[in-house]
Write a protein that holds these residues in place. Structure first.
Motif, PDB file in Angstrom:
ATOM      1  N   TYR A   1       7.681  17.731  -4.416  1.00 36.19           N
ATOM      2  CA  TYR A   1       6.680  16.565  -4.472  1.00 36.19           C
ATOM      3  C   TYR A   1       7.564  15.405  -4.411  1.00 36.19           C
ATOM      4  O   TYR A   1       6.967  14.335  -3.817  1.00 36.19           O
ATOM      5  N   VAL A   2       8.770  15.141  -4.809  1.00 33.84           N
ATOM      6  CA  VAL A   2       9.737  14.109  -4.556  1.00 33.84           C
ATOM      7  C   VAL A   2       9.588  13.865  -3.066  1.00 33.84           C
ATOM      8  O   VAL A   2       9.429  12.687  -2.486  1.00 33.84           O
ATOM      9  N   PHE A   3       9.843  14.883  -2.307  1.00 42.25           N
ATOM     10  CA  PHE A   3       9.857  14.810  -0.974  1.00 42.25           C
ATOM     11  C   PHE A   3       8.303  14.152  -0.240  1.00 42.25           C
ATOM     12  O   PHE A   3       8.416  13.219   0.591  1.00 42.25           O
ATOM     13  N   LEU A   4       7.454  14.907  -0.888  1.00 37.90           N
ATOM     14  CA  LEU A   4       6.072  14.397  -0.285  1.00 37.90           C
ATOM     15  C   LEU A   4       5.891  12.907  -0.564  1.00 37.90           C
ATOM     16  O   LEU A   4       5.073  12.224   0.310  1.00 37.90           O
ATOM     17  N   ASP A   5       6.098  12.466  -1.909  1.00 38.66           N
ATOM     18  CA  ASP A   5       6.334  11.004  -2.231  1.00 38.66           C
ATOM     19  C   ASP A   5       6.818  10.260  -1.032  1.00 38.66           C
ATOM     20  O   ASP A   5       6.306   9.327  -0.909  1.00 38.66           O
ATOM     21  N   ALA A   6       8.191  10.527  -0.898  1.00 38.37           N
ATOM     22  CA  ALA A   6       8.846   9.764  -0.059  1.00 38.37           C
ATOM     23  C   ALA A   6       8.145   9.602   1.579  1.00 38.37           C
ATOM     24  O   ALA A   6       8.357   8.672   2.182  1.00 38.37           O
ATOM     25  N   ALA A   7       7.861  10.888   2.049  1.00 37.03           N
ATOM     26  CA  ALA A   7       7.100  10.672   3.170  1.00 37.03           C
ATOM     27  C   ALA A   7       5.764  10.049   3.389  1.00 37.03           C
ATOM     28  O   ALA A   7       5.614   9.392   4.353  1.00 37.03           O
ATOM     29  N   MET A   8       5.059   9.901   2.376  1.00 35.54           N
ATOM     30  CA  MET A   8       4.028   9.084   2.013  1.00 35.54           C
ATOM     31  C   MET A   8       4.315   7.670   2.013  1.00 35.54           C
ATOM     32  O   MET A   8       3.501   6.758   2.378  1.00 35.54           O
ATOM     33  N   ASP A   9       5.442   7.195   1.482  1.00 31.29           N
ATOM     34  CA  ASP A   9       5.540   5.971   0.760  1.00 31.29           C
ATOM     35  C   ASP A   9       6.768   5.347   1.841  1.00 31.29           C
ATOM     36  O   ASP A   9       7.556   4.472   1.362  1.00 31.29           O
ATOM     37  N   ALA A  10       6.951   6.017   3.043  1.00 31.97           N
ATOM     38  CA  ALA A  10       8.001   5.470   3.870  1.00 31.97           C
ATOM     39  C   ALA A  10       8.042   3.877   4.293  1.00 31.97           C
ATOM     40  O   ALA A  10       9.015   3.565   4.752  1.00 31.97           O
ATOM     41  N   TYR A  11       6.880   3.324   4.680  1.00 35.07           N
ATOM     42  CA  TYR A  11       6.746   2.221   5.243  1.00 35.07           C
ATOM     43  C   TYR A  11       5.716   1.172   4.138  1.00 35.07           C
ATOM     44  O   TYR A  11       4.390   0.875   4.628  1.00 35.07           O
ATOM     45  N   PRO A  12       6.206   0.806   2.878  1.00 37.30           N
ATOM     46  CA  PRO A  12       5.186   0.244   1.873  1.00 37.30           C
ATOM     47  C   PRO A  12       4.881  -1.260   2.585  1.00 37.30           C
ATOM     48  O   PRO A  12       4.028  -1.846   2.099  1.00 37.30           O
ATOM     49  N   GLU A  13       5.571  -1.822   3.601  1.00 36.10           N
ATOM     50  CA  GLU A  13       5.180  -3.171   3.880  1.00 36.10           C
ATOM     51  C   GLU A  13       4.261  -2.998   4.756  1.00 36.10           C
ATOM     52  O   GLU A  13       3.705  -4.113   5.487  1.00 36.10           O
ATOM     53  N   HIS A  14       3.751  -1.859   5.180  1.00 36.40           N
ATOM     54  CA  HIS A  14       2.647  -1.620   6.269  1.00 36.40           C
ATOM     55  C   HIS A  14       1.495  -1.333   5.370  1.00 36.40           C
ATOM     56  O   HIS A  14       0.366  -0.632   6.329  1.00 36.40           O
ATOM     57  N   GLY A  15       1.090  -1.658   4.222  1.00 32.58           N
ATOM     58  CA  GLY A  15      -0.193  -1.329   3.489  1.00 32.58           C
ATOM     59  C   GLY A  15      -0.127  -0.288   2.955  1.00 32.58           C
ATOM     60  O   GLY A  15       0.567   0.909   2.923  1.00 32.58           O
TER      61      GLY A  15
END
Length: 464
Positions: free
Chosen positions: A52-66
């Motif tokens: 789940y740490v990996f899924l979170d990272a893949a989901m949150d990879a571009y925080p500056e884009h919304g």
């Protein structure tokens, strides 16, 4: 990495790094090391947490884009930049729903809302379709042309994957998105998710239903909207699951008729002598007998649970089993390591190891383990629960967890380093699927999601 990108042309609340590091400090960075002194249940719990740490990272990879976002499918090293495949994101939704707690459900809902947004903000269509993939962050393509946007462009439309040609709509991708959205509707009671899943089902009915002799539903459309002529067993399995969910959630009998049509196609693909399911048909008249893939064997059981066809799992165990070791000529497994599981198809076992999988690609390893399929099989064996199934499933899960611990080290998502031991690579070594594309040892959202569902005994195809 441009060669890696080219192979895919033929295919098919934000957490910071500190949070991920804290999770790892609790569960342990490597279950293979800890296994000698830690109870198996604790080791498995740690491996699951790191998935789940990996899924979170893949989901949150571009925080500056919304915050309206999808998860990047592969690590940056795969050469696909910020590509987010619809199928992989549907699996991520289902994996999050298999994890207890409000945080996991919130992430599942966020991905579901992003799929819904894609459905309603396509730059060209307003008919309920989803594309094969989307871009979720900026990059510079191999020819030097910039792709500056995130998932949502400045004009509010979604950022479809034109650079790689991922603009078509496949019935299988649509079905999995519909399954995920229907599961969200079932779990949350939110009408918007069910409405979106129904729109997917109606698109499939309008664009893929066929009255050819073998029946069922066809593959979908390409990027120009032209209908594709072939029909896949895999896709009709997916539709059997989707239409069953829609029948139960809507109470409308029309979905039962559509489910029966898709299921009848699947049954026509059964080879009673060999005990397996064929891959489909190219023309709607003649069964395509080769190659024989893994997913039709496992997904058919996960969907239908039919005793008369349960031997397809045994066929996969016997005929697609592989062990990848470092001493094989084209293996990329580190010295001293080995992995067992299944490969993609019967063609993978006879691939030409002297030639690249595709132009600019490495040569394949016939014994490369396809970890996504290995997770399918582990889950199906756990669900069938015949004598010996639990032992076989446990060995497959051990191999998946070792792969998460040791393979794909030093990889990144969105330019950010991943915590070590998080995420399962798609394959132990380069493998040729036999369908015109390959899998490679890059951490993968889809493979990780299937592993997490296998651990949780969460069957995504039995929601009806």
């Amino acid at each position: 990495m441009s060669g890696t990108a080219r192979q895919h042309l033929t295919r098919r609340a934000l957490l910071g790094a500190g949070t991920a590091t804290a999770v790892l400090s609790v569960v342990g960075a490597g279950s293979a090391v800890a296994a000698g002194r830690t109870p198996k249940a604790a080791v498995r719990a740690g491996a699951r947490a790191r998935g789940y740490v990996f899924l979170d990272a893949a989901m949150d990879a571009y925080p500056e884009h919304g915050t309206t976002r999808l998860a990047q499918s592969y690590t940056d090293q795969a050469g696909l930049f910020s590509t987010a495949f619809t199928y992989d994101n549907a699996l991520a939704v289902l994996a999050y729903l298999a994890q207890p707690g409000h945080a996991a459900r919130a992430r599942a809902m966020a991905l579901g809302d992003a799929l819904l947004y894609a459905q309603t903000h396509d730059p060209q269509h307003d008919d309920g379709r989803l594309r094969q993939a989307y871009n979720v962050g900026p990059y510079v393509y191999y020819d030097g042309s910039p792709q500056p946007d995130g998932f949502v462009r400045a004009d509010g439309t979604v950022n479809i994957g034109t650079q790689f040609g991922f603009t078509g709509t496949a019935v299988g991708d649509m079905a999995w998105a519909g399954i995920a959205l229907a599961a969200l509707a079932d779990r949350t009671g939110a009408d918007r998710f069910l409405s979106s899943a129904v729109r997917i089902g109606e698109w499939v009915e309008a664009n893929a239903r066929t009255d050819q002799p073998l029946g069922g539903y066809k593959f979908g459309v390409d990027g120009s909207g032209a209908k594709l002529p072939y029909s896949a067993t895999e896709h009709n399995i997916d539709l059997t699951a989707l239409f069953g969910r829609l029948a139960r959630l809507t109470g409308e009998r029309v979905w039962l008729e559509r489910r029966a049509r898709a299921e009848a196609f699947v049954h026509r693909m059964w080879d009673a002598t060999g005990g397996f399911f064929y891959t489909g048909t190219n023309d709607g008249v003649t069964v395509n007998t080769s190659p024989v893939p893994e997913d039709t064997q496992t997904w058919s059981y996960l969907t239908l649970r039919e005793r008369r066809h349960a031997g397809s799992l045994d066929w996969a165990c016997a005929h697609l089993r592989v062990t990848d070791t470092a001493d094989r000529p084209n293996s990329t497994v580190p010295a001293g390591q080995s992995y067992e599981g299944v490969t993609f198809s019967s063609a993978s076992l006879v691939a030409d190891e002297s030639a690249p999988i595709a132009p600019y690609q490495p040569r394949p390893d016939r014994n490369g383990v396809w970890f996504e399929g290995t997770a399918h099989l582990a889950l199906a064996l756990r669900e069938r629960a015949q004598p010996g199934d639990a032992r076989r499933a446990a060995r497959l899960l051990d191999s998946l967890e070792q792969a998460q611990d040791r393979l794909g080290q030093g990889q990144t998502v969105g330019g950010r380093a991943l915590p070590e031991g998080s995420g399962v690579v798609s394959a132990s070594s380069p493998l040729d699927t036999g369908f015109g594309f390959g899998y490679y040892p890059y951490r993968h959202t889809g493979a990780t999601a299937w592993y997490l569902m296998a651990i949780a005994r969460a069957n995504p195809l039995r929601g009806h």
